[in-house]
Design a protein around this motif. Structure first.
Motif, PDB file in Angstrom:
ATOM      1  N   THR A  71       0.972 -43.737-100.033  1.00 63.13           N
ATOM      2  CA  THR A  71       2.182 -42.936 -99.325  1.00 63.13           C
ATOM      3  C   THR A  71       2.041 -43.021 -97.723  1.00 63.13           C
ATOM      4  O   THR A  71       0.601 -42.779 -97.423  1.00 63.13           O
ATOM      5  N   VAL A  72       2.720 -43.542 -96.901  1.00 66.76           N
ATOM      6  CA  VAL A  72       2.527 -43.601 -95.543  1.00 66.76           C
ATOM      7  C   VAL A  72       3.044 -42.366 -95.095  1.00 66.76           C
ATOM      8  O   VAL A  72       3.955 -41.647 -95.419  1.00 66.76           O
ATOM      9  N   ARG A  73       2.642 -41.843 -94.035  1.00 61.56           N
ATOM     10  CA  ARG A  73       3.109 -40.696 -93.175  1.00 61.56           C
ATOM     11  C   ARG A  73       3.334 -41.070 -91.879  1.00 61.56           C
ATOM     12  O   ARG A  73       2.843 -41.725 -91.001  1.00 61.56           O
ATOM     13  N   VAL A  74       4.368 -40.650 -91.335  1.00 63.31           N
ATOM     14  CA  VAL A  74       4.909 -40.811 -90.160  1.00 63.31           C
ATOM     15  C   VAL A  74       5.034 -39.428 -89.520  1.00 63.31           C
ATOM     16  O   VAL A  74       5.722 -38.388 -90.082  1.00 63.31           O
ATOM     17  N   ARG A  75       4.203 -39.107 -88.194  1.00 62.71           N
ATOM     18  CA  ARG A  75       4.343 -37.840 -87.667  1.00 62.71           C
ATOM     19  C   ARG A  75       4.982 -38.184 -86.106  1.00 62.71           C
ATOM     20  O   ARG A  75       4.605 -39.035 -85.555  1.00 62.71           O
ATOM     21  N   LEU A  76       5.821 -37.153 -85.541  1.00 66.09           N
ATOM     22  CA  LEU A  76       6.296 -37.524 -84.290  1.00 66.09           C
ATOM     23  C   LEU A  76       5.832 -36.172 -83.479  1.00 66.09           C
ATOM     24  O   LEU A  76       5.420 -34.952 -83.908  1.00 66.09           O
ATOM     25  N   SER A  77       6.286 -36.484 -82.119  1.00 66.36           N
ATOM     26  CA  SER A  77       5.726 -35.574 -81.059  1.00 66.36           C
ATOM     27  C   SER A  77       6.602 -34.527 -80.737  1.00 66.36           C
ATOM     28  O   SER A  77       6.447 -33.497 -79.969  1.00 66.36           O
ATOM     29  N   THR A  78       7.684 -34.697 -81.320  1.00 61.79           N
ATOM     30  CA  THR A  78       9.003 -33.758 -81.174  1.00 61.79           C
ATOM     31  C   THR A  78       9.446 -33.489 -82.714  1.00 61.79           C
ATOM     32  O   THR A  78       9.133 -34.264 -83.713  1.00 61.79           O
ATOM     33  N   GLY A 134       7.120 -31.576 -93.236  1.00 59.40           N
ATOM     34  CA  GLY A 134       6.833 -30.597 -92.233  1.00 59.40           C
ATOM     35  C   GLY A 134       8.046 -30.911 -91.076  1.00 59.40           C
ATOM     36  O   GLY A 134       9.119 -31.511 -91.074  1.00 59.40           O
ATOM     37  N   LEU A 135       7.865 -30.108 -90.079  1.00 52.24           N
ATOM     38  CA  LEU A 135       9.012 -30.115 -88.948  1.00 52.24           C
ATOM     39  C   LEU A 135       8.953 -31.428 -88.263  1.00 52.24           C
ATOM     40  O   LEU A 135       9.897 -31.600 -87.545  1.00 52.24           O
ATOM     41  N   ARG A 136       7.811 -31.839 -88.143  1.00 54.23           N
ATOM     42  CA  ARG A 136       7.876 -33.118 -87.324  1.00 54.23           C
ATOM     43  C   ARG A 136       7.365 -34.411 -88.312  1.00 54.23           C
ATOM     44  O   ARG A 136       6.885 -35.477 -87.816  1.00 54.23           O
ATOM     45  N   GLU A 137       7.153 -34.309 -89.597  1.00 53.35           N
ATOM     46  CA  GLU A 137       6.660 -35.363 -90.471  1.00 53.35           C
ATOM     47  C   GLU A 137       7.676 -35.807 -91.682  1.00 53.35           C
ATOM     48  O   GLU A 137       8.257 -35.026 -92.164  1.00 53.35           O
ATOM     49  N   VAL A 138       7.299 -37.178 -91.931  1.00 52.62           N
ATOM     50  CA  VAL A 138       8.005 -37.688 -93.027  1.00 52.62           C
ATOM     51  C   VAL A 138       6.966 -38.455 -93.683  1.00 52.62           C
ATOM     52  O   VAL A 138       6.135 -39.193 -93.068  1.00 52.62           O
ATOM     53  N   VAL A 139       7.054 -38.485 -95.179  1.00 56.34           N
ATOM     54  CA  VAL A 139       6.181 -39.411 -96.043  1.00 56.34           C
ATOM     55  C   VAL A 139       7.029 -40.291 -96.867  1.00 56.34           C
ATOM     56  O   VAL A 139       8.075 -39.855 -97.195  1.00 56.34           O
ATOM     57  N   CYS A 140       6.568 -41.461 -97.092  1.00 53.77           N
ATOM     58  CA  CYS A 140       7.207 -42.212 -97.839  1.00 53.77           C
ATOM     59  C   CYS A 140       6.355 -43.091 -98.866  1.00 53.77           C
ATOM     60  O   CYS A 140       5.096 -43.498 -98.194  1.00 53.77           O
ATOM     61  N   GLU A 141       6.648 -43.338 -99.949  1.00 56.44           N
ATOM     62  CA  GLU A 141       6.065 -44.046-100.856  1.00 56.44           C
ATOM     63  C   GLU A 141       5.965 -45.593-100.585  1.00 56.44           C
ATOM     64  O   GLU A 141       7.191 -45.993-100.270  1.00 56.44           O
ATOM     65  N   GLU A 154      10.990 -39.241 -74.395  1.00 52.84           N
ATOM     66  CA  GLU A 154       9.931 -40.236 -75.149  1.00 52.84           C
ATOM     67  C   GLU A 154       9.430 -39.470 -76.437  1.00 52.84           C
ATOM     68  O   GLU A 154       9.580 -38.283 -76.421  1.00 52.84           O
ATOM     69  N   VAL A 155       9.301 -40.205 -77.045  1.00 54.50           N
ATOM     70  CA  VAL A 155       8.559 -39.665 -78.671  1.00 54.50           C
ATOM     71  C   VAL A 155       7.234 -40.433 -79.100  1.00 54.50           C
ATOM     72  O   VAL A 155       7.453 -41.605 -78.923  1.00 54.50           O
ATOM     73  N   VAL A 156       6.337 -39.751 -79.203  1.00 51.94           N
ATOM     74  CA  VAL A 156       4.923 -40.385 -79.756  1.00 51.94           C
ATOM     75  C   VAL A 156       4.964 -40.449 -81.332  1.00 51.94           C
ATOM     76  O   VAL A 156       5.416 -39.342 -81.944  1.00 51.94           O
ATOM     77  N   VAL A 157       4.960 -41.826 -81.961  1.00 57.17           N
ATOM     78  CA  VAL A 157       5.040 -41.578 -83.284  1.00 57.17           C
ATOM     79  C   VAL A 157       3.821 -42.157 -83.784  1.00 57.17           C
ATOM     80  O   VAL A 157       3.174 -43.220 -83.225  1.00 57.17           O
ATOM     81  N   ARG A 158       3.283 -41.300 -84.855  1.00 60.78           N
ATOM     82  CA  ARG A 158       1.954 -41.836 -85.241  1.00 60.78           C
ATOM     83  C   ARG A 158       2.283 -42.259 -86.938  1.00 60.78           C
ATOM     84  O   ARG A 158       2.715 -41.351 -87.487  1.00 60.78           O
ATOM     85  N   VAL A 159       1.713 -43.326 -87.318  1.00 61.58           N
ATOM     86  CA  VAL A 159       1.641 -43.724 -88.714  1.00 61.58           C
ATOM     87  C   VAL A 159       0.290 -43.862 -89.214  1.00 61.58           C
ATOM     88  O   VAL A 159      -0.259 -44.341 -88.464  1.00 61.58           O
ATOM     89  N   ASP A 160       0.241 -43.442 -90.315  1.00 64.68           N
ATOM     90  CA  ASP A 160      -0.980 -43.862 -91.152  1.00 64.68           C
ATOM     91  C   ASP A 160      -0.875 -43.435 -92.631  1.00 64.68           C
ATOM     92  O   ASP A 160       0.398 -43.079 -93.059  1.00 64.68           O
ATOM     93  N   THR A 161      -1.850 -43.771 -93.558  1.00 64.67           N
ATOM     94  CA  THR A 161      -1.973 -43.529 -94.701  1.00 64.67           C
ATOM     95  C   THR A 161      -2.192 -42.107 -95.129  1.00 64.67           C
ATOM     96  O   THR A 161      -3.102 -41.460 -94.403  1.00 64.67           O
ATOM     97  N   TRP A 162      -1.313 -41.647 -95.960  1.00 65.93           N
ATOM     98  CA  TRP A 162      -1.460 -40.119 -96.299  1.00 65.93           C
ATOM     99  C   TRP A 162      -2.255 -40.064 -97.597  1.00 65.93           C
ATOM    100  O   TRP A 162      -3.035 -39.220 -98.003  1.00 65.93           O
ATOM    101  N   TRP A 163      -1.974 -40.843 -98.524  1.00 64.53           N
ATOM    102  CA  TRP A 163      -2.361 -41.075 -99.959  1.00 64.53           C
ATOM    103  C   TRP A 163      -2.391 -42.547-100.231  1.00 64.53           C
ATOM    104  O   TRP A 163      -1.492 -43.244-100.184  1.00 64.53           O
ATOM    105  N   ASN A 164      -3.457 -43.011-100.991  1.00 66.30           N
ATOM    106  CA  ASN A 164      -3.657 -44.343-101.443  1.00 66.30           C
ATOM    107  C   ASN A 164      -4.287 -44.450-103.170  1.00 66.30           C
ATOM    108  O   ASN A 164      -4.608 -45.584-103.277  1.00 66.30           O
ATOM    109  N   GLY A 165      -3.838 -43.491-103.497  1.00 68.63           N
ATOM    110  CA  GLY A 165      -4.314 -43.637-105.130  1.00 68.63           C
ATOM    111  C   GLY A 165      -5.707 -43.524-105.429  1.00 68.63           C
ATOM    112  O   GLY A 165      -6.059 -44.057-106.412  1.00 68.63           O
TER     113      GLY A 165
END
Length: 175
Positions: A84-91, A107-114, A139-150
Motif C-alpha cells: 500500500t502506497v500512501r500519498v500525503r498532501l500539505s493542503t 484522512g483530510l490530506r491522505e490517500v492510500v492505494c494498493e 503550491e502543494v507538497v506531496v509526500r509519497v511512501d509505503t504505508w504497508w508492505n505485507g
C-alpha cells in the motif's frame, strides 16, 4: 474485493496510529502489536520476505486539481503479493473525490492505494489520481511512501519515500 482489502489496511492503520476504530467500523480482529520496521532491530528467522519497494512518477498542479501518476516497483530480492502506497498532501482535499480502484481516503490530506502484485524486478499497477483540493493553493507538497508492505523488510527506504513540491503552473514534476 479490492476496496475491502484497502479498507482493511486503512482500518488496521487507524488502529495502530489512533488506538481505535472510527464510529460504526467493525473490527476484523486483533492487530498484532510490535515495533515499526525501523525500530525492530535484527530480523528473526521467521520474518517475512525482503523486498525493495520503490516509486517513480509525476505530479502536476493546476487550478486546485492535483494529478499524480505512480508506478510502484520491486527490486527484490523477493516478490510481494501486494503493498500500500500512501500519498500525503500539505493542503486539505475536497470533500468529494473520485478515486482510482484500489484507493481510499485515509484522512483530510491522505490517500492510500494498493499496488497490486509486485514481482521480483517488476512493476505493480500504474496508479493515476486526480485529486481535487479544498481550495486553490499556489503550491502543494506531496509526500509519497509505503504505508504497508505485507510484513516484508525493506532495507532501502530512500527510493520509496519522496517529497515533491508542485507549483500551480500545470508543469509536471518527476520523482
Amino acid at each position: 474485493m479490492r476496496r475491502v482489502a484497502v479498507r482493511s489496511v486503512v482500518l488496521a492503520g487507524l488502529l495502530v496510529l489512533g488506538g481505535g476504530l472510527p464510529a460504526g467500523a467493525a473490527s476484523a480482529g486483533p492487530v498484532p502489536a510490535g515495533p515499526f520496521p525501523a525500530e525492530a532491530g535484527p530480523l528473526p528467522a521467521e520474518a517475512g520476505p525482503e523486498a525493495d519497494v520503490a516509486y517513480h512518477g509525476r505530479v502536476s498542479l493546476a487550478h486546485a486539481q492535483l494529478r499524480i501518476l505512480l508506478v510502484p516497483k520491486n527490486e527484490g530480492p523477493s516478490a510481494l503479493p501486494n503493498a500500500t502506497v500512501r500519498v500525503r498532501l500539505s493542503t486539505a482535499l475536497a470533500d468529494r473525490q473520485e478515486l482510482a480502484p484500489g484507493c481510499a481516503r485515509a484522512g483530510l490530506r491522505e490517500v492510500v492505494c494498493e499496488t497490486g502484485p509486485l514481482p521480483l524486478h517488476g512493476r505493480g499497477r500504474h496508479i493515476g489520481l486526480a485529486l481535487g483540493l479544498w481550495e486553490a493553493a499556489p503550491e502543494v507538497v506531496v509526500r509519497v511512501d509505503t504505508w504497508w508492505n505485507g510484513g516484508a523488510t525493506d532495507r532501502n527506504l530512500e527510493n520509496n519515500e519522496h517529497v515533491v513540491l508542485a507549483l500551480d503552473t500545470g508543469d509536471s514534476y518527476a520523482f
